[in-house]
Design a protein around this motif. Structure first.
Motif, PDB file in Angstrom:
ATOM      1  N   GLN A   7      58.310  33.642  47.643  1.00 29.11           N
ATOM      2  CA  GLN A   7      57.877  32.282  47.326  1.00 29.11           C
ATOM      3  C   GLN A   7      56.596  31.933  48.083  1.00 29.11           C
ATOM      4  O   GLN A   7      55.656  31.392  47.505  1.00 29.11           O
ATOM      5  N   ARG A   8      56.604  32.174  49.382  1.00 27.70           N
ATOM      6  CA  ARG A   8      55.454  32.030  50.277  1.00 27.70           C
ATOM      7  C   ARG A   8      54.963  30.593  50.448  1.00 27.70           C
ATOM      8  O   ARG A   8      54.550  30.201  51.530  1.00 27.70           O
ATOM      9  N   ASP A   9      54.988  29.794  49.401  1.00 31.04           N
ATOM     10  CA  ASP A   9      54.428  28.438  49.462  1.00 31.04           C
ATOM     11  C   ASP A   9      55.253  27.549  48.531  1.00 31.04           C
ATOM     12  O   ASP A   9      55.334  27.813  47.328  1.00 31.04           O
ATOM     13  N   TRP A  10      55.860  26.487  49.082  1.00 34.05           N
ATOM     14  CA  TRP A  10      56.687  25.602  48.253  1.00 34.05           C
ATOM     15  C   TRP A  10      55.862  24.843  47.229  1.00 34.05           C
ATOM     16  O   TRP A  10      56.402  24.232  46.311  1.00 34.05           O
ATOM     17  N   ALA A  11      54.534  24.868  47.360  1.00 35.33           N
ATOM     18  CA  ALA A  11      53.685  24.230  46.354  1.00 35.33           C
ATOM     19  C   ALA A  11      53.653  25.039  45.058  1.00 35.33           C
ATOM     20  O   ALA A  11      53.158  24.547  44.037  1.00 35.33           O
ATOM     21  N   ARG A  12      54.157  26.253  45.078  1.00 32.30           N
ATOM     22  CA  ARG A  12      54.238  27.060  43.858  1.00 32.30           C
ATOM     23  C   ARG A  12      55.442  26.585  43.052  1.00 32.30           C
ATOM     24  O   ARG A  12      56.517  27.198  43.048  1.00 32.30           O
ATOM     25  N   VAL A  13      55.244  25.468  42.368  1.00 29.52           N
ATOM     26  CA  VAL A  13      56.357  24.797  41.708  1.00 29.52           C
ATOM     27  C   VAL A  13      56.943  25.614  40.564  1.00 29.52           C
ATOM     28  O   VAL A  13      58.098  25.411  40.173  1.00 29.52           O
ATOM     29  N   GLU A  14      56.167  26.545  40.015  1.00 35.09           N
ATOM     30  CA  GLU A  14      56.663  27.328  38.889  1.00 35.09           C
ATOM     31  C   GLU A  14      57.871  28.180  39.268  1.00 35.09           C
ATOM     32  O   GLU A  14      58.676  28.548  38.412  1.00 35.09           O
ATOM     33  N   THR A  15      58.015  28.498  40.548  1.00 33.03           N
ATOM     34  CA  THR A  15      59.200  29.248  41.011  1.00 33.03           C
ATOM     35  C   THR A  15      60.051  28.443  41.991  1.00 33.03           C
ATOM     36  O   THR A  15      61.230  28.754  42.167  1.00 33.03           O
ATOM     37  N   ALA A  16      59.480  27.431  42.616  1.00 36.88           N
ATOM     38  CA  ALA A  16      60.205  26.680  43.647  1.00 36.88           C
ATOM     39  C   ALA A  16      61.471  26.026  43.099  1.00 36.88           C
ATOM     40  O   ALA A  16      62.522  26.043  43.751  1.00 36.88           O
ATOM     41  N   VAL A  17      61.386  25.454  41.905  1.00 34.59           N
ATOM     42  CA  VAL A  17      62.544  24.763  41.337  1.00 34.59           C
ATOM     43  C   VAL A  17      63.666  25.747  41.041  1.00 34.59           C
ATOM     44  O   VAL A  17      64.835  25.514  41.394  1.00 34.59           O
ATOM     45  N   ALA A  18      63.330  26.882  40.416  1.00 36.14           N
ATOM     46  CA  ALA A  18      64.356  27.874  40.086  1.00 36.14           C
ATOM     47  C   ALA A  18      64.939  28.513  41.338  1.00 36.14           C
ATOM     48  O   ALA A  18      66.143  28.777  41.409  1.00 36.14           O
ATOM     49  N   LEU A  19      64.089  28.765  42.346  1.00 40.10           N
ATOM     50  CA  LEU A  19      64.606  29.344  43.593  1.00 40.10           C
ATOM     51  C   LEU A  19      65.543  28.370  44.299  1.00 40.10           C
ATOM     52  O   LEU A  19      66.559  28.772  44.869  1.00 40.10           O
ATOM     53  N   THR A  20      65.211  27.089  44.242  1.00 40.40           N
ATOM     54  CA  THR A  20      66.095  26.088  44.851  1.00 40.40           C
ATOM     55  C   THR A  20      67.478  26.123  44.215  1.00 40.40           C
ATOM     56  O   THR A  20      68.502  25.956  44.890  1.00 40.40           O
ATOM     57  N   GLU A  21      67.543  26.373  42.906  1.00 41.95           N
ATOM     58  CA  GLU A  21      68.842  26.494  42.240  1.00 41.95           C
ATOM     59  C   GLU A  21      69.633  27.684  42.776  1.00 41.95           C
ATOM     60  O   GLU A  21      70.845  27.602  42.967  1.00 41.95           O
ATOM     61  N   VAL A  22      68.945  28.804  43.021  1.00 45.23           N
ATOM     62  CA  VAL A  22      69.619  29.977  43.587  1.00 45.23           C
ATOM     63  C   VAL A  22      70.139  29.662  44.983  1.00 45.23           C
ATOM     64  O   VAL A  22      71.269  30.026  45.336  1.00 45.23           O
ATOM     65  N   ILE A  23      69.336  28.974  45.773  1.00 45.97           N
ATOM     66  CA  ILE A  23      69.753  28.604  47.128  1.00 45.97           C
ATOM     67  C   ILE A  23      70.966  27.673  47.074  1.00 45.97           C
ATOM     68  O   ILE A  23      71.913  27.822  47.851  1.00 45.97           O
ATOM     69  N   LYS A  24      70.966  26.727  46.158  1.00 47.46           N
ATOM     70  CA  LYS A  24      72.101  25.821  46.007  1.00 47.46           C
ATOM     71  C   LYS A  24      73.382  26.588  45.682  1.00 47.46           C
ATOM     72  O   LYS A  24      74.461  26.270  46.176  1.00 47.46           O
ATOM     73  N   GLN A  25      73.264  27.626  44.853  1.00 47.49           N
ATOM     74  CA  GLN A  25      74.435  28.378  44.423  1.00 47.49           C
ATOM     75  C   GLN A  25      74.927  29.388  45.450  1.00 47.49           C
ATOM     76  O   GLN A  25      76.128  29.646  45.546  1.00 47.49           O
ATOM     77  N   HIS A  26      74.002  29.966  46.235  1.00 44.27           N
ATOM     78  CA  HIS A  26      74.371  31.141  47.022  1.00 44.27           C
ATOM     79  C   HIS A  26      74.073  31.061  48.517  1.00 44.27           C
ATOM     80  O   HIS A  26      74.507  31.951  49.256  1.00 44.27           O
ATOM     81  N   ALA A  27      73.342  30.051  48.980  1.00 44.64           N
ATOM     82  CA  ALA A  27      72.958  30.022  50.393  1.00 44.64           C
ATOM     83  C   ALA A  27      73.844  29.130  51.239  1.00 44.64           C
ATOM     84  O   ALA A  27      73.454  28.708  52.329  1.00 44.64           O
ATOM     85  N   ALA A  28      75.011  28.822  50.725  1.00 46.62           N
ATOM     86  CA  ALA A  28      76.040  28.106  51.490  1.00 46.62           C
ATOM     87  C   ALA A  28      75.498  26.867  52.185  1.00 46.62           C
ATOM     88  O   ALA A  28      75.135  25.896  51.521  1.00 46.62           O
ATOM     89  N   GLY A  29      75.431  26.872  53.526  1.00 39.89           N
ATOM     90  CA  GLY A  29      75.049  25.681  54.275  1.00 39.89           C
ATOM     91  C   GLY A  29      73.715  25.111  53.855  1.00 39.89           C
ATOM     92  O   GLY A  29      73.547  23.884  53.744  1.00 39.89           O
TER      93      GLY A  29
END
Length: 216
Positions: free
Chosen positions: A174-196
């Protein structure tokens, strides 16, 4: 050329290719280095992260007729994709797998699998000797014992491999949260799998949307 320090040493999605090796029931049944639930969770998270960043992903199993099919939590991320089934214990001795990786024209080889001491260490060490930049995702891998996992990691580090966890890899891609084209989808993965971290994000969103009461 492989860089060990500096910005060029960090992994980039456009230069990465992921190989997931033998995430199968037989291997999971004697996995004792990690909580098996976490290995399934982390390998699914790794697969989803690769999908978010359009990183080509090679799926491979060994003697699936006996060892079982790859976890559905992985295959459902890549519906319809062929799983390369091998007889070679060492994935990198199977030319079909190697050809699939080479076809991507990428040199940052990312590997995770079961078991670390066999099915991950062997291809990692061979690929390193052939000039690949190899990174092993340790928490999406696992071994028959804690000792086996740790010794395999030491062996691969000595051979020149990099070690990371799935969330560290996703952040590096990801490197930069300003890269919105992947930030939103990655946040979904974190919500599902990164527990805390995922739950904390949901809590943050709840608080941001909770009206502040004021005294009359």
């Amino acid at each position: 050329m492989t860089f060990r320090n500096g910005l060029a040493s960090l992994l980039r999605p456009e230069d990465s290719v992921l190989v997931l090796i033998d995430h199968q029931p037989y291997q999971l049944a004697n996995l004792n280095s990690h909580d098996p639930h976490m290995v399934v969770n982390n390998s699914a998270a790794l697969a989803k992260s690769a999908k978010v960043f359009n990183v080509p992903t090679i799926l491979t199993s060994v003697v699936a007729d006996r060892g079982g099919l790859i976890f559905p939590q992985i295959t459902e991320v890549f519906p319809g994709q062929e799983v390369i089934d091998r007889t070679f214990i060492n994935t990198w001795e199977d030319q079909k797998v190697v050809d699939a990786v080479k076809a991507t024209r990428r040199k940052q080889l990312v590997i995770a699998g079961l078991w670390t001491e066999i099915c991950v260490a062997m291809p990692a060490i061979q690929a390193l000797g052939e000039g690949w930049d190899v990174t092993v995702i340790t928490d999406a891998s696992g071994a028959v014992s804690v000792e086996a996992h740790e010794v395999a990691i030491q062996r691969m580090i000595a051979a020149g491999a990099n070690m990371m966890t799935w969330l560290a890899l996703a952040a590096e891609w990801q490197r930069d949260w300003a890269r919105v084209e992947t930030a939103v989808a990655l946040t979904e993965v974190i919500k599902q799998h990164a527990a805390g971290s995922g739950i904390a994000y949901l809590w943050e969103q709840q608080l941001l949307n909770t009206p502040v009461t004021t005294a009359a």
